[in-house]
Design a protein around this motif. Structure first.
Motif, PDB file in Angstrom:
ATOM      1  N   GLY A   6      30.869  40.833  71.196  1.00 32.85           N
ATOM      2  CA  GLY A   6      30.387  41.568  70.221  1.00 32.85           C
ATOM      3  C   GLY A   6      31.463  40.382  69.076  1.00 32.85           C
ATOM      4  N   GLY A   7      32.103  39.777  69.861  1.00 33.00           N
ATOM      5  CA  GLY A   7      33.345  38.990  69.154  1.00 33.00           C
ATOM      6  C   GLY A   7      32.604  38.323  67.681  1.00 33.00           C
ATOM      7  N   THR A   8      31.160  37.635  67.842  1.00 35.39           N
ATOM      8  CA  THR A   8      31.087  37.749  66.691  1.00 35.39           C
ATOM      9  C   THR A   8      30.503  38.383  65.305  1.00 35.39           C
ATOM     10  OG1 THR A   8      28.636  37.177  66.507  1.00 35.39           O
ATOM     11  CG2 THR A   8      30.199  35.504  67.827  1.00 35.39           C
ATOM     12  N   GLY A   9      30.842  39.362  65.292  1.00 34.13           N
ATOM     13  CA  GLY A   9      30.757  40.612  64.254  1.00 34.13           C
ATOM     14  C   GLY A   9      30.827  41.152  63.268  1.00 34.13           C
ATOM     15  N   ALA A  34      27.397  28.236  68.209  1.00 33.62           N
ATOM     16  CA  ALA A  34      27.308  28.265  66.317  1.00 33.62           C
ATOM     17  C   ALA A  34      27.813  29.045  65.835  1.00 33.62           C
ATOM     18  CB  ALA A  34      26.036  27.426  65.989  1.00 33.62           C
ATOM     19  N   ARG A  35      27.351  30.587  66.331  1.00 34.71           N
ATOM     20  CA  ARG A  35      27.624  32.043  65.742  1.00 34.71           C
ATOM     21  C   ARG A  35      29.409  32.101  65.149  1.00 34.71           C
ATOM     22  NH1 ARG A  35      22.657  34.521  65.577  1.00 34.71           N
ATOM     23  NH2 ARG A  35      23.036  35.183  67.695  1.00 34.71           N
ATOM     24  N   ALA A  36      30.125  31.838  66.585  1.00 35.97           N
ATOM     25  CA  ALA A  36      31.486  31.661  67.169  1.00 35.97           C
ATOM     26  C   ALA A  36      32.669  30.952  66.210  1.00 35.97           C
ATOM     27  CB  ALA A  36      31.081  31.589  68.757  1.00 35.97           C
ATOM     28  N   ARG A  47      28.404  31.504  76.013  1.00 32.76           N
ATOM     29  CA  ARG A  47      26.733  31.724  76.133  1.00 32.76           C
ATOM     30  C   ARG A  47      27.046  33.313  76.642  1.00 32.76           C
ATOM     31  NH1 ARG A  47      22.484  32.355  75.754  1.00 32.76           N
ATOM     32  NH2 ARG A  47      22.192  32.263  78.186  1.00 32.76           N
ATOM     33  N   ALA A  48      26.080  34.248  76.056  1.00 29.37           N
ATOM     34  CA  ALA A  48      25.925  35.515  77.360  1.00 29.37           C
ATOM     35  C   ALA A  48      24.791  36.392  75.994  1.00 29.37           C
ATOM     36  CB  ALA A  48      27.145  36.002  77.666  1.00 29.37           C
ATOM     37  N   ASP A  49      23.855  36.633  76.647  1.00 27.51           N
ATOM     38  CA  ASP A  49      23.104  37.719  76.172  1.00 27.51           C
ATOM     39  C   ASP A  49      22.870  38.338  77.542  1.00 27.51           C
ATOM     40  OD1 ASP A  49      21.017  38.904  74.851  1.00 27.51           O
ATOM     41  OD2 ASP A  49      18.936  38.192  75.760  1.00 27.51           O
ATOM     42  N   VAL A  50      23.017  39.542  76.652  1.00 28.70           N
ATOM     43  CA  VAL A  50      24.118  41.031  77.098  1.00 28.70           C
ATOM     44  C   VAL A  50      23.217  41.324  78.253  1.00 28.70           C
ATOM     45  CG1 VAL A  50      26.125  41.230  76.728  1.00 28.70           C
ATOM     46  CG2 VAL A  50      24.707  42.411  75.704  1.00 28.70           C
ATOM     47  N   PRO A  51      21.569  41.765  77.719  1.00 27.98           N
ATOM     48  CA  PRO A  51      20.643  41.989  78.714  1.00 27.98           C
ATOM     49  C   PRO A  51      20.462  40.875  80.055  1.00 27.98           C
ATOM     50  CG  PRO A  51      20.262  41.895  76.945  1.00 27.98           C
ATOM     51  CD  PRO A  51      21.549  41.011  76.456  1.00 27.98           C
ATOM     52  N   ASP A  52      21.578  39.385  80.129  1.00 24.69           N
ATOM     53  CA  ASP A  52      20.566  39.450  80.402  1.00 24.69           C
ATOM     54  C   ASP A  52      22.287  39.088  82.268  1.00 24.69           C
ATOM     55  OD1 ASP A  52      21.221  36.889  82.970  1.00 24.69           O
ATOM     56  OD2 ASP A  52      19.529  35.883  81.701  1.00 24.69           O
ATOM     57  N   SER A  68      33.842  45.364  74.665  1.00 20.40           N
ATOM     58  CA  SER A  68      32.342  45.546  74.404  1.00 20.40           C
ATOM     59  C   SER A  68      32.107  46.240  73.156  1.00 20.40           C
ATOM     60  CB  SER A  68      31.233  46.489  74.831  1.00 20.40           C
ATOM     61  OG  SER A  68      30.286  46.411  74.962  1.00 20.40           O
ATOM     62  N   ALA A  69      31.752  44.696  72.063  1.00 21.64           N
ATOM     63  CA  ALA A  69      31.959  45.570  70.510  1.00 21.64           C
ATOM     64  C   ALA A  69      30.108  45.285  70.348  1.00 21.64           C
ATOM     65  CB  ALA A  69      32.855  44.487  69.641  1.00 21.64           C
ATOM     66  N   VAL A  70      29.061  45.343  70.898  1.00 21.55           N
ATOM     67  CA  VAL A  70      28.088  44.827  70.164  1.00 21.55           C
ATOM     68  C   VAL A  70      27.446  46.155  70.281  1.00 21.55           C
ATOM     69  CG1 VAL A  70      27.875  42.631  72.496  1.00 21.55           C
ATOM     70  CG2 VAL A  70      27.076  45.775  73.290  1.00 21.55           C
TER      71      VAL A  70
HETATM   72  N1  NAP Z   1      28.593  49.152  61.670  1.00 15.75           N
HETATM   73  C1  NAP Z   1      28.573  50.359  61.758  1.00 15.75           C
HETATM   74  O1  NAP Z   1      28.914  51.187  60.580  1.00 15.75           O
HETATM   75  C2  NAP Z   1      29.844  50.868  63.299  1.00 15.75           C
HETATM   76  C3  NAP Z   1      30.318  52.039  63.462  1.00 15.75           C
HETATM   77  C4  NAP Z   1      31.005  52.895  64.466  1.00 15.75           C
HETATM   78  C5  NAP Z   1      30.581  51.600  65.708  1.00 15.75           C
HETATM   79  N2  NAP Z   1      30.454  50.465  65.469  1.00 15.75           N
HETATM   80  C6  NAP Z   1      29.901  49.735  66.248  1.00 15.75           C
HETATM   81  O2  NAP Z   1      31.004  49.017  66.984  1.00 15.75           O
HETATM   82  C7  NAP Z   1      30.772  46.977  67.209  1.00 15.75           C
HETATM   83  C8  NAP Z   1      30.172  46.397  66.049  1.00 15.75           C
HETATM   84  O3  NAP Z   1      29.797  46.848  65.115  1.00 15.75           O
HETATM   85  P1  NAP Z   1      29.537  45.645  63.863  1.00 15.75           P
HETATM   86  O4  NAP Z   1      29.095  46.504  63.075  1.00 15.75           O
HETATM   87  O5  NAP Z   1      30.967  44.329  63.935  1.00 15.75           O
HETATM   88  O6  NAP Z   1      29.200  44.595  64.945  1.00 15.75           O
HETATM   89  P2  NAP Z   1      27.676  43.514  64.057  1.00 15.75           P
HETATM   90  O7  NAP Z   1      28.612  43.254  63.124  1.00 15.75           O
HETATM   91  O8  NAP Z   1      26.711  44.021  63.543  1.00 15.75           O
HETATM   92  O9  NAP Z   1      27.518  42.105  65.038  1.00 15.75           O
HETATM   93  C9  NAP Z   1      26.707  42.823  66.304  1.00 15.75           C
HETATM   94  C10 NAP Z   1      27.440  42.024  68.098  1.00 15.75           C
HETATM   95  O10 NAP Z   1      26.792  41.916  68.527  1.00 15.75           O
HETATM   96  C11 NAP Z   1      26.534  41.022  68.921  1.00 15.75           C
HETATM   97  N3  NAP Z   1      25.277  41.073  69.933  1.00 15.75           N
HETATM   98  C12 NAP Z   1      24.257  41.393  69.461  1.00 15.75           C
HETATM   99  N4  NAP Z   1      22.923  41.671  70.722  1.00 15.75           N
HETATM  100  C13 NAP Z   1      23.560  40.973  71.947  1.00 15.75           C
HETATM  101  C14 NAP Z   1      23.464  40.684  72.527  1.00 15.75           C
HETATM  102  N5  NAP Z   1      22.359  40.496  73.408  1.00 15.75           N
HETATM  103  N6  NAP Z   1      24.273  39.791  73.089  1.00 15.75           N
HETATM  104  C15 NAP Z   1      25.332  39.764  72.999  1.00 15.75           C
HETATM  105  N7  NAP Z   1      25.643  39.347  72.068  1.00 15.75           N
HETATM  106  C16 NAP Z   1      25.117  40.546  71.452  1.00 15.75           C
HETATM  107  C17 NAP Z   1      26.966  39.705  68.263  1.00 15.75           C
HETATM  108  O11 NAP Z   1      26.604  39.179  68.893  1.00 15.75           O
HETATM  109  P3  NAP Z   1      25.723  37.612  68.171  1.00 15.75           P
HETATM  110  O12 NAP Z   1      24.862  38.106  67.745  1.00 15.75           O
HETATM  111  O13 NAP Z   1      26.687  36.205  68.259  1.00 15.75           O
HETATM  112  O14 NAP Z   1      25.025  36.785  69.721  1.00 15.75           O
HETATM  113  C18 NAP Z   1      27.318  40.530  67.495  1.00 15.75           C
HETATM  114  O15 NAP Z   1      28.630  39.947  67.707  1.00 15.75           O
HETATM  115  C19 NAP Z   1      29.504  48.168  68.203  1.00 15.75           C
HETATM  116  O16 NAP Z   1      29.084  48.123  68.930  1.00 15.75           O
HETATM  117  C20 NAP Z   1      28.458  48.925  66.714  1.00 15.75           C
HETATM  118  O17 NAP Z   1      28.067  50.136  67.584  1.00 15.75           O
HETATM  119  C21 NAP Z   1      29.609  50.019  64.059  1.00 15.75           C
END
Ligand code: NAP
Length: 291
Positions: A6-9, A34-36, A47-52, A68-70
């Motif tokens: 979740g480093g790209t989020g 590419a997103r990173a 590269r990793a798809d976390v369900p895999d 874990s920030a996914v």
């Molecule tokens: N946003 C909120 O309001 C909020 C509130 C409380 C807690 N949180 C928690 O804070 C954390 C970060 O949230 P965020 O809002 O920063 O997220 P975000 O911007 O929506 O980004 C989601 C992240 O999850 C990764 N991801 C999603 N599916 C994935 C998969 N199958 N395999 C690998 N990576 C996957 C994405 O990576 P790629 O797309 O690069 O694969 C991306 O980095 C999460 O755990 C979230 O539940 C968020």
């Protein structure tokens, strides 16, 4: 090495440069390297798809700490809280255990087994898996991110001159800046004294979505029409989209919950042990986002 899934989020892009800036070796896990690209300087990318499970095991090789920030709240398709927050986190926790790593799980304030929002139930399941894993852990629970909601609502303002508010918009919700949460996650990852703790973080104010809409217009210097999506429409979407567009159905159910249940939080006590942590308010977060 600290591996950040979740480093790209929204949170991850604030966290990774902080960790790297403190001299930590960082590896960003993403489905699409590419997103990173903007993070390749501060960290390496895997590269990793976390369900895999095989992807995850490979990507966590050599990790000392895993963050874990996914989340899989927004879909699309098979991307869901079940596949990402439950199964994906279980894979990350299992691989971290085999690598001998400690684990920081980013979760949500209110995570509970019977919560009306599916994501909150899946986060609770991930918390339980982590607690049962036997590895050193820290859970960081946050309230709604200011930046996430400002981007959703502000995007519509820029595109159509309208701000969408789901439901009546008069239910107070606690919002925290992702920058503040990143600072706490950084501490959780690097301070072994915080193992075995659940750290909760919210922002200084509980605001209704109508108030957020007004603050957004003020910050953008642009008055837009506030359009409410009525609760019965949300209810209809929640029911009808369940089978054909599950992510849309999920979003409608979450919007209904956020419009009706208690989403307030007072983080005074939770912040006390961390006096250096920033406590960003919504106008400051909006100013930074729009700059
Ligand atoms: N946003 C909120 O309001 C909020 C509130 C409380 C807690 N949180 C928690 O804070 C954390 C970060 O949230 P965020 O809002 O920063 O997220 P975000 O911007 O929506 O980004 C989601 C992240 O999850 C990764 N991801 C999603 N599916 C994935 C998969 N199958 N395999 C690998 N990576 C996957 C994405 O990576 P790629 O797309 O690069 O694969 C991306 O980095 C999460 O755990 C979230 O539940 C968020």
């Amino acid at each position: 090495m600290i591996a950040v899934a979740g480093g790209t989020g929204t949170l991850g892009t604030r966290l990774v440069p902080c960790l790297a800036g403190q001299g930590h070796a960082v590896r960003v896990l993403t489905r699409d390297p590419a997103r990173a690209a903007h993070l390749a300087g501060p960290g390496e990318v895997a590269r990793a798809d976390v369900p895999d499970a095989r992807d995850v095991a490979k990507a966590l090789d050599g990790a000392g700490t895993v963050i874990s920030a996914v989340h899989g709240f927004g879909g699309p398709g098979g991307v869901s809280p079940a596949s990402v927050d439950r199964a994906g986190n279980a894979n990350l926790i299992g691989a971290a255990a085999r690598a001998g790593a400690s684990f920081v799980l980013v979760s949500v304030v209110g995570a509970a087994p019977a919560h009306p929002i599916e994501l909150f139930r899946a986060k609770h399941a991930a918390e339980q898996t982590l607690r049962a894993s036997g590895i050193p852990w820290t859970i960081v629970r946050a309230t709604a991110f200011m930046e996430t909601w400002a981007t959703i609502m502000g995007g519509a303002l820029q595109a159509s001159g309208k701000i969408l508010v789901f439901g009546r918009g008069d239910n107070p919700v606690n919002f925290v800046s992702a920058t503040d949460v990143a600072a706490l996650v950084e501490l959780a990852a690097t301070d072994p004294g915080l193992r075995g703790q659940v750290l909760q973080l919210g922002g200084p104010d509980n605001l209704t979505f109508n108030q957020v809409a007004a603050l957004l217009q003020e910050a953008a210097g642009r008055t837009g029409k506030v359009r409410h999506v009525p609760r019965p429409v949300l209810q209809a979407i929640a029911t009808l989209a369940r089978a054909i567009k599950p992510a849309l159905g999920r979003q409608a159910r979450a919007a209904l919950a956020m419009d009706t249940i208690d989403m307030t939080f007072d983080s005074t006590a939770a912040r006390r042990p961390f006096p250096g942590l920033p406590n960003t308010d919504m106008p400051s977060a909006l100013k930074e986002l729009l700059a």
